[in-house]
Design an enzyme around this catalytic site. Structure first.
Site, PDB file in Angstrom:
ATOM      1  N   ASN A  58      36.273  35.691  44.719  1.00  0.00           N
ATOM      2  CA  ASN A  58      35.684  36.585  45.792  1.00  0.00           C
ATOM      3  C   ASN A  58      35.167  35.678  46.537  1.00  0.00           C
ATOM      4  O   ASN A  58      34.689  34.567  46.726  1.00  0.00           O
ATOM      5  CB  ASN A  58      34.318  37.428  45.213  1.00  0.00           C
ATOM      6  N   ARG A 105      39.609  40.887  40.636  1.00  0.00           N
ATOM      7  CA  ARG A 105      39.748  39.637  40.105  1.00  0.00           C
ATOM      8  C   ARG A 105      40.428  39.763  38.627  1.00  0.00           C
ATOM      9  O   ARG A 105      41.208  39.010  38.380  1.00  0.00           O
ATOM     10  CB  ARG A 105      38.597  38.584  40.099  1.00  0.00           C
TER      11      ARG A 105
END
Length: 91
Positions: free
Chosen positions: A37, A19
């Site tokens: 996520n 990320r």
């Protein structure tokens, strides 16, 4: 031309700074949107910006950061919305 893409990345993509690396790459490319996520172990992102920049970010997602092991990238194109001013990590 500006586009929007919903992207789901599968494989070993959580716990490897995916990320954060996506956010850094998106900011460098002037792409707006988010990345997060998912409970199934995948990572999902919404990317908006110039078509070439979004396509470059999607291409980067096939590799990801050095510790990632990407097994698949699913891309769904959608109409550009212009709703984002930056790129953020969602929780």
């Amino acid at each position: 031309m500006k586009i929007r893409a919903m992207v789901t990345i599968t494989g070993l993509v959580q716990g490897v700074a995916f990320r954060q690396s996506t956010q850094q790459t998106a900011q460098r490319l002037n792409v707006c949107g988010w990345v997060k996520n998912l409970p199934d172990g995948s990572v999902q992102g919404c990317f908006e910006g110039e078509e070439t920049d979004v396509e470059t970010l999607i291409g980067w997602c096939h590799e990801g950061p050095s510790r990632a092991e990407v097994s698949g990238v699913n891309v769904k194109k959608e109409p550009f919305s212009g709703q984002f001013e930056s790129f953020r990590i969602s929780y």
